[in-house]
Design a protein around this motif. Structure first.
Motif, PDB file in Angstrom:
ATOM      1  N   CYS A  96     -54.107  -3.149  49.429  1.00  0.00           N
ATOM      2  CA  CYS A  96     -52.909  -3.289  48.584  1.00  0.00           C
ATOM      3  C   CYS A  96     -52.695  -4.741  48.160  1.00  0.00           C
ATOM      4  O   CYS A  96     -52.336  -5.007  47.015  1.00  0.00           O
ATOM      5  CB  CYS A  96     -51.679  -2.775  49.326  1.00  0.00           C
ATOM      6  N   ALA A 112     -53.234  -4.887  44.369  1.00  0.00           N
ATOM      7  CA  ALA A 112     -51.920  -4.656  43.765  1.00  0.00           C
ATOM      8  C   ALA A 112     -51.031  -5.892  43.793  1.00  0.00           C
ATOM      9  O   ALA A 112     -50.521  -6.307  42.757  1.00  0.00           O
ATOM     10  CB  ALA A 112     -51.218  -3.495  44.467  1.00  0.00           C
ATOM     11  N   CYS A 149     -50.222  -8.322  40.529  1.00  0.00           N
ATOM     12  CA  CYS A 149     -48.830  -8.276  40.047  1.00  0.00           C
ATOM     13  C   CYS A 149     -48.233  -9.679  39.976  1.00  0.00           C
ATOM     14  O   CYS A 149     -47.541 -10.013  39.017  1.00  0.00           O
ATOM     15  CB  CYS A 149     -47.983  -7.389  40.952  1.00  0.00           C
TER      16      CYS A 149
END
Length: 150
Positions: A97, A101, A105
């Motif tokens: 993650c 991610a 981000c």
């Protein structure tokens, strides 16, 4: 030369996953230094004047120590490997993650915020700078004089 370099890189990658563990010092970073050091004296104590028989005290000590030792060994034998799989999966998931991610981000946010920051800066310089410049010219002629009267 290039073959030796690739062989060395392969050895390094292999060593990361197959490195030997220290069976003597199993907490080299001391992460459980003050957490699980529980001895008989930390749990059971008899104040002066309320002593049990010496045989009971010695047997209690031995029973506590041996049962703690073997219960830990039994629990770690039964649950150690499944929990290691669970924790390995969890930390792999957290790493996944974070890599796929969270960091993208944050990078995307930083790229977008640069555009907003330029617009914000332009607005501040367009509207606020003239206002504060005018206020400074108005207030520049103010003089303050302090006198001490007796």
């Amino acid at each position: 030369m290039a073959e030796e370099q690739t062989e060395l890189e392969e050895r390094i990658i292999k060593d990361q996953h197959t490195k030997e563990i220290d069976l003597v010092n199993r907490d080299p970073k001391h992460i459980n230094e003050d957490v699980v050091k529980v001895d008989f004296e930390d749990v059971i104590a008899e104040p002066v004047g309320t002593y049990s028989f010496d045989g009971v005290w010695k047997t209690s000590y031995t029973t506590f120590t041996v049962s703690k030792y073997w219960c830990y060994r039994l629990l770690s034998a039964i649950l150690g490997i499944p929990l290691a799989v669970v924790w390995g999966f969890l930390f792999a998931l957290i790493s996944f993650c974070h890599i796929w991610a969270v960091v993208p981000c944050i990078k995307s946010y930083l790229i977008e915020i640069q555009c907003v920051s330029r617009i914000y800066s332009l607005c501040i310089h367009t509207f606020c700078d003239p206002l504060f410049e005018a206020l400074s010219k108005i207030c520049s002629n103010i003089r303050v004089a302090l006198r001490k009267e007796i």
